[in-house]
Write a protein that holds these residues in place. Structure first.
Motif, PDB file in Angstrom:
ATOM      1  N   PHE A 162       2.658  10.442   4.002  1.00  0.00           N
ATOM      2  CA  PHE A 162       1.920  10.607   2.753  1.00  0.00           C
ATOM      3  C   PHE A 162       2.876  10.841   1.586  1.00  0.00           C
ATOM      4  N   GLY A 163       3.900  11.659   1.806  1.00  0.00           N
ATOM      5  CA  GLY A 163       4.851  11.974   0.738  1.00  0.00           C
ATOM      6  C   GLY A 163       5.646  10.767   0.278  1.00  0.00           C
ATOM      7  N   ILE A 164       6.041   9.910   1.217  1.00  0.00           N
ATOM      8  CA  ILE A 164       6.807   8.708   0.860  1.00  0.00           C
ATOM      9  C   ILE A 164       5.968   7.786  -0.012  1.00  0.00           C
ATOM     10  N   ILE A 165       4.730   7.583   0.363  1.00  0.00           N
ATOM     11  CA  ILE A 165       3.862   6.688  -0.401  1.00  0.00           C
ATOM     12  C   ILE A 165       3.489   7.306  -1.740  1.00  0.00           C
ATOM     13  N   GLN A 166       3.286   8.611  -1.756  1.00  0.00           N
ATOM     14  CA  GLN A 166       2.985   9.313  -3.005  1.00  0.00           C
ATOM     15  C   GLN A 166       4.160   9.231  -3.969  1.00  0.00           C
ATOM     16  N   GLU A 167       5.374   9.436  -3.458  1.00  0.00           N
ATOM     17  CA  GLU A 167       6.576   9.385  -4.296  1.00  0.00           C
ATOM     18  C   GLU A 167       6.778   8.002  -4.901  1.00  0.00           C
ATOM     19  N   ALA A 168       6.303   6.977  -4.200  1.00  0.00           N
ATOM     20  CA  ALA A 168       6.430   5.611  -4.709  1.00  0.00           C
ATOM     21  C   ALA A 168       5.357   5.277  -5.749  1.00  0.00           C
ATOM     22  N   GLY A 169       4.486   6.231  -6.047  1.00  0.00           N
ATOM     23  CA  GLY A 169       3.452   6.012  -7.045  1.00  0.00           C
ATOM     24  C   GLY A 169       2.270   5.198  -6.538  1.00  0.00           C
ATOM     25  N   LEU A 170       2.096   5.160  -5.212  1.00  0.00           N
ATOM     26  CA  LEU A 170       1.036   4.341  -4.622  1.00  0.00           C
ATOM     27  C   LEU A 170      -0.037   5.182  -3.942  1.00  0.00           C
ATOM     28  N   GLU A 171      -0.119   6.454  -4.314  1.00  0.00           N
ATOM     29  CA  GLU A 171      -1.080   7.351  -3.674  1.00  0.00           C
ATOM     30  C   GLU A 171      -2.509   6.826  -3.797  1.00  0.00           C
ATOM     31  N   GLU A 172      -2.821   6.171  -4.908  1.00  0.00           N
ATOM     32  CA  GLU A 172      -4.167   5.657  -5.133  1.00  0.00           C
ATOM     33  C   GLU A 172      -4.589   4.660  -4.056  1.00  0.00           C
ATOM     34  N   TYR A 173      -3.601   3.975  -3.472  1.00  0.00           N
ATOM     35  CA  TYR A 173      -3.890   2.924  -2.494  1.00  0.00           C
ATOM     36  C   TYR A 173      -3.510   3.326  -1.070  1.00  0.00           C
ATOM     37  N   ASP A 174      -3.187   4.597  -0.891  1.00  0.00           N
ATOM     38  CA  ASP A 174      -2.690   5.075   0.409  1.00  0.00           C
ATOM     39  C   ASP A 174      -3.839   5.438   1.341  1.00  0.00           C
ATOM     40  N   GLU A 230       1.097   3.411  11.816  1.00  0.00           N
ATOM     41  CA  GLU A 230       0.383   2.383  11.066  1.00  0.00           C
ATOM     42  C   GLU A 230       0.153   2.774   9.606  1.00  0.00           C
ATOM     43  N   PRO A 231       1.192   2.788   8.766  1.00  0.00           N
ATOM     44  CA  PRO A 231       0.930   3.020   7.339  1.00  0.00           C
ATOM     45  C   PRO A 231       0.129   1.866   6.746  1.00  0.00           C
ATOM     46  N   MET A 232      -0.832   2.198   5.906  1.00  0.00           N
ATOM     47  CA  MET A 232      -1.654   1.185   5.239  1.00  0.00           C
ATOM     48  C   MET A 232      -1.699   1.472   3.748  1.00  0.00           C
ATOM     49  N   ILE A 233      -1.363   0.480   2.967  1.00  0.00           N
ATOM     50  CA  ILE A 233      -1.473   0.551   1.507  1.00  0.00           C
ATOM     51  C   ILE A 233      -2.374  -0.604   1.103  1.00  0.00           C
ATOM     52  N   ILE A 234      -3.565  -0.284   0.624  1.00  0.00           N
ATOM     53  CA  ILE A 234      -4.578  -1.311   0.390  1.00  0.00           C
ATOM     54  C   ILE A 234      -5.023  -1.291  -1.068  1.00  0.00           C
ATOM     55  N   LYS A 235      -4.797  -2.404  -1.742  1.00  0.00           N
ATOM     56  CA  LYS A 235      -5.309  -2.561  -3.104  1.00  0.00           C
ATOM     57  C   LYS A 235      -6.370  -3.650  -3.059  1.00  0.00           C
ATOM     58  N   HIS A 236      -7.599  -3.266  -3.264  1.00  0.00           N
ATOM     59  CA  HIS A 236      -8.690  -4.232  -3.196  1.00  0.00           C
ATOM     60  C   HIS A 236      -8.522  -5.293  -4.288  1.00  0.00           C
ATOM     61  N   GLY A 237      -8.694  -6.523  -3.887  1.00  0.00           N
ATOM     62  CA  GLY A 237      -8.450  -7.645  -4.775  1.00  0.00           C
ATOM     63  C   GLY A 237      -7.072  -8.245  -4.578  1.00  0.00           C
ATOM     64  N   THR A 256       7.644  -0.078   0.300  1.00  0.00           N
ATOM     65  CA  THR A 256       7.207   1.303   0.534  1.00  0.00           C
ATOM     66  C   THR A 256       6.588   1.453   1.924  1.00  0.00           C
ATOM     67  N   CYS A 257       5.787   0.490   2.316  1.00  0.00           N
ATOM     68  CA  CYS A 257       5.154   0.541   3.636  1.00  0.00           C
ATOM     69  C   CYS A 257       6.218   0.516   4.732  1.00  0.00           C
ATOM     70  N   LEU A 258       7.201  -0.358   4.589  1.00  0.00           N
ATOM     71  CA  LEU A 258       8.263  -0.448   5.587  1.00  0.00           C
ATOM     72  C   LEU A 258       9.060   0.849   5.653  1.00  0.00           C
ATOM     73  N   GLU A 259       9.384   1.426   4.499  1.00  0.00           N
ATOM     74  CA  GLU A 259      10.118   2.693   4.492  1.00  0.00           C
ATOM     75  C   GLU A 259       9.302   3.797   5.161  1.00  0.00           C
ATOM     76  N   ALA A 260       8.005   3.857   4.883  1.00  0.00           N
ATOM     77  CA  ALA A 260       7.150   4.891   5.469  1.00  0.00           C
ATOM     78  C   ALA A 260       7.126   4.766   6.986  1.00  0.00           C
ATOM     79  N   GLU A 261       6.994   3.536   7.481  1.00  0.00           N
ATOM     80  CA  GLU A 261       6.944   3.368   8.928  1.00  0.00           C
ATOM     81  C   GLU A 261       8.285   3.733   9.572  1.00  0.00           C
ATOM     82  N   GLU A 262       9.375   3.230   9.018  1.00  0.00           N
ATOM     83  CA  GLU A 262      10.686   3.455   9.629  1.00  0.00           C
ATOM     84  C   GLU A 262      11.086   4.929   9.614  1.00  0.00           C
ATOM     85  N   ARG A 263      10.805   5.620   8.520  1.00  0.00           N
ATOM     86  CA  ARG A 263      11.195   7.035   8.451  1.00  0.00           C
ATOM     87  C   ARG A 263      10.344   7.909   9.367  1.00  0.00           C
TER      88      ARG A 263
END
Length: 376
Positions: free
Chosen positions: A292-304, A341-348, A266-273
């Motif tokens: 934001f829409g690409i990451i949200q569509e991937a179900g990762l909005e919580e970590y965006d 610089e898209p960032m998807i961060i899940k703590h832990g 998802t991160c790679l797709e967000a950056e490339e698009r």
């Protein structure tokens, strides 16, 4: 001197008799931009009259010797070294020396612009005020800021080389990631490759963090072994010709889990698009919404982290114009430089971040960094 001539034209439009450009460790880049002076200690004031030659006043002097002031880095012929306040000899304040330059030019009761008006130390500003009681001191940082906002062809040439050096460092770091290697060993390989390829110096250096530690993203490496399946985030910052780089990649030591693979893809797709969509006339917020829409569509909005980590402008500073705050509707122009610089961060789990250097061109954009992105 071409930049100084352009600045003098701007000064004339605003009826300034001279500008005093502050350059110190907290704000070195305007001084470097106008004089090429590489300051690594001390304080400096560059005095530029609306006509005539500039003078550089510096206390960046070791051992009481002008030869230890980095004088060889500047083309300014009128160099006025003075001892630093920490010297054992009684020094002059650089503001006093700058006032003497203005007095020689008959400008002590004129309109004097201050470049760095928000960053100049109070002691220097106060001494200018005391030494120039008949002058009108005015903010003038915007004059240089408007010059630096759009990069010229010669600047972009330097940035291309900076990107190439960063890529070599990143490839070395990527190749060093393996189970059992330490974060410090990974960072050391990047350092070695960058310096060997001609980096002027490392700016913030190499961040290499693995596993849950990488959730913090920008932290210095430790001699911590990398474990099987851990995510490693690598971030490299160097200076070349005064200009900065900042690129990021992710590596997995072994096979990523399904969750981690989804975050990476998802991160790679967000950056490339987003990079594909960059061109003059596009509002900055349109690109933010796309990411934001690409990451949200991937179900990762919580970590965006798009709203804080979408991008930032670069040049002589690691963050400069264009300022890409969330909701900015200003449009892109040729010559603008910024990192995507898209960032998807899940703590832990860790930080997934792919970051590259971009310059807007007449028809789209050019990517100035191209280290391997798909490492998993």
């Amino acid at each position: 001197m071409g930049r100084i001539r352009r600045l003098q034209q701007g000064m004339e439009k605003e009826h300034l008799d001279a500008v005093v450009v502050y350059g110190g460790l907290n704000d070195p880049s305007n001084l470097r931009y106008l004089s090429n002076f590489e300051n690594w200690w001390g304080e400096n004031l560059l005095v530029i009259p609306y006509r005539g030659e500039p003078a550089l006043c510096t206390n960046s002097v070791f051992h009481g010797e002008p030869m230890h002031s980095n004088a060889q880095t500047t083309f300014i012929r009128d160099l006025r070294p003075t001892l630093h306040p920490h010297s054992t000899s009684k020094p002059k304040n650089v503001s006093q020396v700058a006032a003497e330059v203005l007095a020689e030019q008959g400008l002590t009761n004129g309109r004097i612009g201050i470049v760095g008006d928000k960053t100049i130390p109070y002691s220097l500003y106060q001494q200018l005020f005391v030494s120039l009681p008949s002058a009108e001191l005015l903010p003038a940082t915007h004059l240089v800021g408007s010059m630096r906002r759009l990069k010229t062809a010669s600047e972009i040439k330097v940035l291309r080389e900076a990107g190439r050096i960063s890529d070599l460092g990143m490839e070395a770091a990527i190749n060093a990631v393996r189970v059992g290697a330490t974060e410090s060993e990974v960072a050391a390989e990047a350092y070695r490759a960058c310096v060997a390829a001609g980096a002027e110096r490392m700016s913030y250096g190499v961040m290499a963090a693995s596993g849950p530690r990488s959730s913090l993203k920008n932290i210095q490496p430790l001699p911590k072994p990398i474990l099987e399946g851990e995510l490693v985030v690598i971030d490299i910052g160097l200076k070349y010709g005064g200009y900065t780089t900042d690129i990021s990649r992710n590596v997995v030591a072994g096979e990523p889990t399904a969750e981690l693979r989804h975050m990476l893809e998802t991160c790679l797709e967000a950056e490339e698009r987003v990079i594909e969509a960059i061109k003059p006339g596009i509002p900055i917020h349109d690109l933010q919404k796309l990411m934001f829409g690409i990451i949200q569509e991937a179900g990762l909005e919580e970590y965006d982290y798009t709203k804080v980590g979408f991008a930032h402008g670069y040049g002589l500073d690691i963050v400069e114009e264009p300022y890409l705050y969330w909701g900015n509707t200003n449009v892109l122009e040729p010559g603008m430089c910024f990192y995507v610089e898209p960032m998807i961060i899940k703590h832990g789990l860790g930080t997934v971040c792919i970051e590259d250097m971009i310059v807007v061109t007449e028809n789209g954009c050019e990517q100035l960094s191209s280290a391997t992105k798909r490492t998993w």
